[in-house]
Write a protein that holds these residues in place. Structure first.
Motif, short mmCIF file in Angstrom:
data_model
loop_
_atom_site.label_atom_id
_atom_site.label_comp_id
_atom_site.label_asym_id
_atom_site.label_seq_id
_atom_site.Cartn_x
_atom_site.Cartn_y
_atom_site.Cartn_z
N GLY A 199 -1.90 2.04 -14.40
CA GLY A 199 -2.90 2.09 -13.33
C GLY A 199 -2.58 1.17 -12.16
N SER A 234 6.43 -2.58 -6.28
CA SER A 234 5.30 -3.47 -6.05
C SER A 234 5.78 -4.87 -5.71
CB SER A 234 4.41 -3.52 -7.30
OG SER A 234 3.34 -4.42 -7.15
N ASN A 250 -1.06 1.66 -9.47
CA ASN A 250 -1.22 2.27 -8.15
C ASN A 250 -2.67 2.30 -7.68
OD1 ASN A 250 -1.36 4.14 -10.36
ND2 ASN A 250 -1.54 5.80 -8.87
N ASP A 251 -3.60 1.87 -8.53
CA ASP A 251 -5.00 1.76 -8.14
C ASP A 251 -5.41 0.30 -7.91
OD1 ASP A 251 -5.56 4.51 -8.26
OD2 ASP A 251 -5.79 4.41 -10.44
N ILE A 252 -4.43 -0.60 -7.92
CA ILE A 252 -4.69 -2.03 -7.73
C ILE A 252 -4.17 -2.43 -6.36
CG2 ILE A 252 -4.22 -4.36 -8.58
CD1 ILE A 252 -3.81 -3.10 -11.36
N PHE A 253 -4.99 -3.18 -5.60
CA PHE A 253 -4.62 -3.56 -4.25
C PHE A 253 -4.46 -5.07 -4.15
CE2 PHE A 253 -6.75 0.47 -4.10
CZ PHE A 253 -6.04 1.20 -3.16
N ALA A 307 3.97 4.85 -5.58
CA ALA A 307 3.85 4.43 -6.98
C ALA A 307 5.21 4.28 -7.65
CB ALA A 307 2.97 5.39 -7.76
N TRP A 333 0.83 -1.20 0.00
CA TRP A 333 0.00 0.00 0.00
C TRP A 333 0.87 1.25 0.00
CZ3 TRP A 333 -0.41 4.05 3.49
CH2 TRP A 333 -1.48 4.93 3.28
N ASN A 353 0.71 1.85 -3.96
CA ASN A 353 -0.49 2.68 -4.07
C ASN A 353 -0.24 4.15 -3.72
OD1 ASN A 353 -1.83 -0.19 -2.66
ND2 ASN A 353 -2.35 0.41 -4.74
N GLN A 354 0.73 4.45 -2.89
CA GLN A 354 0.99 5.83 -2.49
C GLN A 354 2.19 6.42 -3.23
OE1 GLN A 354 -1.21 7.43 -0.15
NE2 GLN A 354 -2.30 5.61 -0.83
#
Length: 343
Positions: A330, A239, A332-335, A236, A229, A233-234
């Motif tokens: 995209g 991962s 950073n919009d995937i969890f 970016a 996260w 996600n923050q």
């Protein structure tokens, strides 16, 4: 800043002092509480339904239902804040394991007393008491993961200062925090088990609590998902494909994007490698050249040296990328678990 003690009646003034989140010495906090957990448990276990409970529960009757969450009011918010402070102090080395265990036990007892004084439970209802212990454990486990993530971030922030430039374009992972988080979670499980034993109620199921937790906006109750996260996600810039994979022990890595290139170093078992990350931007719309697996950036000798090769699965699932890649893919919009597009 002055004290922000919340009063809930004469019988909870000592509890309110204990959860004052501006008071961070947990050993002193427990000492000044005046009542040890064992004395409180004695009060609970010696008092039975229908018996006089003056001093602890003076003429309380159950007229309300237990809330869905025991942390859903001002008292709960105060305890939650204090738990965060407790776990932060633990990762900073200001308090020890016994302090954390003692504080989990104190929070369970304090919450049991308060919910009884709110006429939401009798104090002896098995289901209610299980709920209290389970939800206190859940919040401790969450704050444990957050505190571990924050300690990792602060260490990385200090590393980033050596490189200058922006403060939000880097990634850092120290597996010491992963293993400390896991060990501390086991410590919290033991503390919760001690409470249920003393209260003579069935044990909670920590694995089920962790599996079904709703505290997932910034990761779950583990270090890797909270790390994902933070940096996917923050920030970016990085991962992890599979959050369940154990990292190598004694492992660190740092990556920083500098405009259209990057620098990365990796340290495992004291062996450190520094690597230039050769980013490139395609004019055809391809994302190739904007993301790399950490494993693919390492030379063959490092991959196969000693015990390193048994951790290749973790290294293959660790990626670093440009901010442009995050915007284009995209990611950073995937969890949660995710295998990124490399081209």
């Amino acid at each position: 800043m002055g004290s922000s003690i919340v009063h809930f009646g004469e019988n909870t003034r000592d509890i309110a002092f204990a959860i004052n989140h501006n008071h961070r010495d947990y050993q002193e906090r427990v000492r000044q509480l005046g009542l040890t957990a064992e004395k409180k448990w004695d009060c609970f276990e010696k008092a039975r339904e229908g018996m006089e409970t003056s001093g602890l529960y003076p003429n309380y009757k159950v007229v309300k239902e237990m809330p869905a969450s025991v942390f859903g009011d001002r008292f709960g918010y105060e305890i939650q804040d204090s738990i965060y402070d407790c776990m932060t102090d633990f990762y900073a080395g200001k308090i020890g394991e016994n302090d954390v265990k003692d504080y989990l036990e104190e929070c369970c007892v304090s919450m049991r007393i308060y919910r009884t004084q709110q006429c939401q439970t009798s104090g002896y209802n098995v289901t209610d008491n299980q709920q209290i212990v389970g939800q206190v454990y859940e919040v401790f486990a969450k704050m444990n993961a957050i505190a571990a993530r924050n300690a990792n971030y602060n260490e990385g922030l200090a590393e980033n200062q050596a490189y200058g430039g922006r403060k939000d374009d880097w990634v850092y992972y120290n597996s010491d925090y992963y293993y400390q988080c896991e060990e501390t979670k086991e410590l919290l499980r033991q503390a919760a088990g001690y409470v249920t034993d003393q209260w003579e109620i069935p044990a909670i199921d920590p694995e089920e609590i962790e599996k079904n937790t709703t505290l997932t906006l910034d990761g779950k109750l583990d270090f890797n998902s909270c790390w994902n996260w933070e940096f996917r996600n923050q920030v970016a810039r990085g991962s992890m494909e599979d959050e369940s994979v154990d990292p190598p022990k004694d492992f660190k890595f740092f990556y920083k994007q500098n405009s259209f290139d990057g620098i990365l170093w990796i340290s495992m078992n004291g062996d450190r490698k520094e690597i230039d990350v050769p980013f490139s931007i395609s004019h055809t719309g391809s994302l190739k050249g904007q993301i790399y697996r950490v494993y693919d950036l390492l030379d063959d000798d490092f991959k196969t040296e000693g015990d390193n090769q048994k951790y290749n699965r973790f290294l293959r699932g660790l990626t670093v990328f440009m901010r442009q890649y995050a915007l284009g893919s995209g990611i950073n919009d995937i969890f949660g678990n995710h295998v990124p597009q490399l081209e």
